[in-house]
Design an enzyme around this catalytic site. Structure first.
Site, short mmCIF file in Angstrom:
data_model
loop_
_atom_site.label_atom_id
_atom_site.label_comp_id
_atom_site.label_asym_id
_atom_site.label_seq_id
_atom_site.Cartn_x
_atom_site.Cartn_y
_atom_site.Cartn_z
N ASP A 7 -2.34 3.52 7.27
CA ASP A 7 -2.45 4.18 7.90
C ASP A 7 -1.29 5.26 8.41
O ASP A 7 -1.62 5.73 9.69
CB ASP A 7 -3.60 3.88 9.44
CG ASP A 7 -4.47 2.73 8.65
OD1 ASP A 7 -4.96 2.97 7.61
OD2 ASP A 7 -5.31 2.70 9.74
N HIS A 13 -13.45 7.39 8.12
CA HIS A 13 -14.79 6.84 9.02
C HIS A 13 -15.26 7.94 8.49
O HIS A 13 -15.16 9.41 8.66
CB HIS A 13 -14.06 6.75 10.13
CG HIS A 13 -13.30 5.85 10.72
ND1 HIS A 13 -13.68 4.67 10.66
CD2 HIS A 13 -12.73 6.33 11.30
CE1 HIS A 13 -12.67 3.23 10.99
NE2 HIS A 13 -11.90 4.54 11.70
N HIS A 57 -11.28 9.72 15.03
CA HIS A 57 -10.46 9.83 14.07
C HIS A 57 -10.65 10.08 12.93
O HIS A 57 -11.61 9.40 12.37
CB HIS A 57 -9.07 9.32 14.78
CG HIS A 57 -9.95 7.81 14.26
ND1 HIS A 57 -10.52 7.45 15.38
CD2 HIS A 57 -9.06 7.13 13.14
CE1 HIS A 57 -10.62 5.60 15.14
NE2 HIS A 57 -10.04 5.36 14.13
N LYS A 60 -10.58 2.44 4.05
CA LYS A 60 -10.95 1.54 5.27
C LYS A 60 -11.80 2.14 6.32
O LYS A 60 -11.70 2.84 6.56
CB LYS A 60 -10.14 0.74 5.58
CG LYS A 60 -9.33 0.76 6.17
CD LYS A 60 -8.00 -0.53 6.64
CE LYS A 60 -6.88 -0.23 7.00
NZ LYS A 60 -7.45 0.88 8.90
N CYS A 87 -4.14 -1.88 13.21
CA CYS A 87 -4.64 -2.52 11.29
C CYS A 87 -2.91 -2.88 11.26
O CYS A 87 -3.71 -3.80 9.91
CB CYS A 87 -4.51 -0.54 10.93
SG CYS A 87 -6.13 -0.05 11.76
C1 VGL Z 1 -6.64 2.15 14.13
C2 VGL Z 1 -7.45 2.32 15.67
C3 VGL Z 1 -8.82 2.74 15.20
C4 VGL Z 1 -5.21 1.53 12.75
C5 VGL Z 1 -7.40 2.33 13.12
O1 VGL Z 1 -4.48 2.22 12.14
O2 VGL Z 1 -4.40 1.16 14.18
N1 VGL Z 1 -6.66 1.79 15.51
N2 VGL Z 1 -8.46 2.84 13.73
ZN ZN Z 2 -10.36 3.92 13.17
#
Ligand code: VGL
Ligand code: ZN
Length: 199
Positions: free
Chosen positions: A9, A49, A82, A107, A152
């Site tokens: 991410d 998302h 986000h 994801k 994540c």
């Molecule tokens: C993440 C919170 C929500 C991450 C992703 O990448 O750690 N954290 N979505």
């Molecule tokens: Zn997220």
């Protein structure tokens, strides 16, 4: 037997200035590019998302950002909006060496379930397909880096170890959100599952 680097991410919404900024999130990009050299395979994950996703606080008018609510699949932190599909915040950091990506796993694209882990959605049973990808490529050693250490990255590393992969997290190439001690808990849980923490 081969080894893969999983880059978690590294997207603008998790970097300073982004919607769910992780302090220092952009500082690990160069080090991760360097780390890629030693690997047979490099895989990126991308939080992805739809608008109105159930993990967004804005989808729950009675709740605030960072509240924890009970979902059908278990507890869920409510996040600021986000990584919405096709927005600039969902894009990878431009300095990241995307040319090395053998595969990109998206994801969190189902409205009703969040997905921290690169392997399973937060219901802990719906696979993303990454396990099959790695096994059919004969990969048994996994190294992880990226954002965020305590969400994540940790969820992915714990699932990887449970699935039987030799798993190492490069902690100096990760940055944490750290909500109510979540970093300490995540580090502890990763150690418990046999994840190697490489500082
Ligand atoms: C993440 C919170 C929500 C991450 C992703 O990448 O750690 N954290 N979505
Ligand atoms: Zn997220």
């Amino acid at each position: 037997m081969s080894k893969a680097l999983i880059v978690i991410d590294l997207q603008y919404d998790f970097c300073p200035g982004g919607a769910l900024a992780v302090p220092g999130g952009d500082q690990i990009v160069g080090g991760i590019n360097e780390l890629m050299h030693g690997f047979d395979a490099v895989v990126f994950t991308q939080d992805w998302h739809p608008e109105g996703h159930s993990s967004f606080a804005s989808s729950h008018p009675d709740h605030n950002i960072y509240d924890v609510i009970e979902m059908p699949y278990g507890p869920q932190v409510l996040w600021p909006e986000h990584c919405i599909q096709n927005t600039s915040g969902a894009e990878f950091h431009e300095d990241l060496n995307l040319a090395r990506a053998d595969a990109i796993i998206r994801k969190g694209y189902r409205s009703e379930v969040d997905s921290y882990s690169a392997f399973f959605e937060n219901d802990k049973i719906t696979p993303t397909g990454l396990e099959g990808y790695l096994r059919t490529r004969n990969i048994n050693d996994l190294h992880l880096a990226g954002l965020a250490t305590d969400f994540c990255v940790a969820y992915s590393a714990i699932d990887a170890a449970k699935l039987g992969f030799n798993t190492t997290v490069h902690t100096h190439l990760c940055k944490a959100i750290n909500l109510d001690g979540s970093l300490e808990t995540a580090l502890l849980n990763m150690k418990k599952e046999g994840v190697l923490l490489h500082g």
